[in-house]
Write an enzyme that holds these catalytic residues in place. Structure first.
Site, short mmCIF file in Angstrom:
data_model
loop_
_atom_site.label_atom_id
_atom_site.label_comp_id
_atom_site.label_asym_id
_atom_site.label_seq_id
_atom_site.Cartn_x
_atom_site.Cartn_y
_atom_site.Cartn_z
N LYS A 286 0.81 -1.23 0.00
CA LYS A 286 0.00 0.00 0.00
C LYS A 286 0.84 1.27 0.00
CE LYS A 286 -4.40 -1.67 1.69
NZ LYS A 286 -5.41 -1.68 2.74
N LYS B 64 -4.88 -11.56 -5.98
CA LYS B 64 -6.09 -11.90 -5.24
C LYS B 64 -7.25 -10.99 -5.66
CE LYS B 64 -5.70 -8.98 -1.22
NZ LYS B 64 -5.91 -8.68 0.14
N LYS C 122 -11.21 -5.45 -3.59
CA LYS C 122 -12.30 -4.48 -3.65
C LYS C 122 -11.91 -3.30 -4.53
CE LYS C 122 -13.42 -5.25 1.24
NZ LYS C 122 -13.07 -4.77 2.57
P1 TYM Z 1 -10.75 -6.82 4.50
O1 TYM Z 1 -11.86 -5.87 4.78
O2 TYM Z 1 -9.74 -6.47 3.47
O3 TYM Z 1 -11.32 -8.22 4.09
C1 TYM Z 1 -12.33 -8.86 4.86
C2 TYM Z 1 -12.07 -10.35 4.91
O4 TYM Z 1 -12.06 -10.91 3.60
C3 TYM Z 1 -10.88 -11.68 3.41
N1 TYM Z 1 -10.48 -11.59 2.00
C4 TYM Z 1 -10.34 -12.64 1.19
N2 TYM Z 1 -10.49 -13.96 1.38
C5 TYM Z 1 -10.28 -14.77 0.31
N3 TYM Z 1 -9.93 -14.33 -0.92
C6 TYM Z 1 -9.76 -13.01 -1.16
N4 TYM Z 1 -9.44 -12.58 -2.38
C7 TYM Z 1 -9.96 -12.10 -0.09
N5 TYM Z 1 -9.89 -10.75 0.02
C8 TYM Z 1 -10.20 -10.46 1.31
C9 TYM Z 1 -9.86 -11.06 4.34
O5 TYM Z 1 -8.83 -11.98 4.65
C10 TYM Z 1 -10.71 -10.72 5.54
O6 TYM Z 1 -10.88 -11.85 6.37
N6 TYM Z 1 -7.44 -6.31 8.20
C11 TYM Z 1 -8.74 -6.87 7.86
C12 TYM Z 1 -9.85 -6.32 8.73
C13 TYM Z 1 -9.64 -6.46 10.20
C14 TYM Z 1 -9.71 -7.66 10.95
C15 TYM Z 1 -9.49 -7.28 12.31
C16 TYM Z 1 -9.93 -8.99 10.62
C17 TYM Z 1 -9.38 -5.43 11.06
N7 TYM Z 1 -9.29 -5.94 12.33
C18 TYM Z 1 -9.48 -8.20 13.34
C19 TYM Z 1 -9.92 -9.92 11.67
C20 TYM Z 1 -9.70 -9.54 12.99
C21 TYM Z 1 -9.06 -6.50 6.43
O7 TYM Z 1 -8.53 -5.57 5.90
O8 TYM Z 1 -10.02 -7.22 5.88
#
Ligand code: TYM
Length: 328
Positions: free
Chosen positions: A111, A192, A195
């Protein structure tokens, strides 16, 4: 009962990767675990956000949680910034983490690439994530594979605090699915699904209509030999589609390979369109029902209160172990 915590950032375009990697697990776990699911708006502001759009996206994600089957009678659903303990513990843990370990986080490297300077929040993002998890004495964190490094860092920080002070934190474990953990972009299966990718056909958003789903799947990149076989290294495109098909239908990859033996990608993709449209239709209609309801707001308010009660207990313990405040 073991405790589960996870979060999703409130941005638009919640996609099949988010669903199959994380949200699907949220639903599976809630019958026999104590589940806490958060909309992590404080993480979202590590990159610029339009305030109006952010508010809308918070409710979009909350409605999607419920639409995929998270049940507020079983699980706590709330917005991160409604519970002050996240930012508070985030600071305490910032003082327990090292710039070296944060510099190694691949998400930060990606990023901040090609930027002259990056916001500090982007750098300390994983520390706030550790605070989210540790605030609730979490045992299990259901996430996609891309969060593995952050979970490992959270475990390191928790262990460090436990060794240095009185035992303060439960050491959490990540929970990753075999097939859904890393869903790849449809236009480039070496990246991957994300969004933020510019090409809307790189992903299937959970609220896409059938025509868009069809177009994205039929356009998905495969290879030229036309054999439906799982082989990530040599056939990443069809392997990704097999994964998606398998998790959505509950049919194993092996059985799918057998089903499509001797048939081309065209037949396979047509069926995958059907399976995907069928899986997402109830999510879309439940989302429409709930998104603008007063019930949604009430669920989030109630969730914040319940989450805050747990968070306050942890913060009292943390302050006690660190010698912060007056202690009375
Ligand atoms: P975020 O919002 O980017 O994504 C949400 C969840 O979706 C999963 N994910 C995927 N899984 C499979 N294939 C993909 N292409 C893919 N893209 C996204 C992510 O692994 C996630 O589980 N840092 C986290 C948010 C967060 C969080 C936390 C998660 C903040 N605090 C505490 C767990 C516990 C994030 O950016 O997710």
């Amino acid at each position: 009962m073991k405790r589960v915590f996870s979060g999703v950032q409130p941005t638009g375009n919640i996609h099949l990767g988010n669903y199959l990697g994380a949200l699907k697990q949220f639903v599976e776990l809630q019958d026999d675990h104590e589940c806490i699911y958060c909309i992590v708006d404080e993480h979202a502001i590590t990159v610029p956000q339009d305030p109006k759009a952010l508010r809308e996206h918070i409710l979009d994600v909350a409605a999607l949680y419920l639409a995929v089957g998270v049940d507020p009678k079983k699980s706590i659903v709330f917005v991160q910034s409604d519970v002050p303990g996240h930012a508070e513990l985030g600071w305490v843990l910032t003082c327990q983490s090292y710039t070296g370990e944060l510099s190694r986080m691949t998400q930060f490297k990606d990023k901040s690439k090609n930027k002259e300077s990056a916001p500090t929040g982007l750098f300390t993002y994983p520390v706030l994530m550790a605070a989210d998890i540790l605030l609730y004495d979490t045992d299990i964190v259901p996430v996609g594979n891309d969060q593995k490094q952050h979970i490992e860092l959270c475990r390191d920080i928790a262990t460090r605090v436990n060794n240095k002070y009185k035992k303060t934190f439960v050491i959490p474990e990540g929970r990753y699915l075999k097939e859904g953990a890393r869903i790849m972009a449809l236009d480039d299966p070496t990246k991957k699904m994300s969004k933020s990718a510019e090409n809307i056909h790189s992903r299937i958003s959970l609220l896409d209509d059938p025509a868009k789903i069809k177009k994205s799947i039929m356009k998905a990149t495969t290879d030229s030999d036309g054999v439906v076989k799982f082989d990530v290294e040599n056939k990443p495109g069809i392997s990704n589609l097999l994964n998606i098909y398998s998790v959505l239908s509950g049919i194993s990859v092996e059985d799918l390979e057998a089903k499509y033996e001797g048939k081309g990608y065209g037949d396979f993709k047509k069926d995958l369109v059907e399976v995907t449209v069928e899986a997402l239709a109830p999510i879309r209609s439940r989302y429409e029902e709930i998104r603008h309801s007063e019930e949604l707001i009430e669920i989030l308010k109630d969730g914040a209160q319940r989450a805050d009660a747990i968070a306050q207990k942890t913060m009292a313990r943390v302050k006690d172990h660190f010698g912060l405040g007056l202690g009375r």
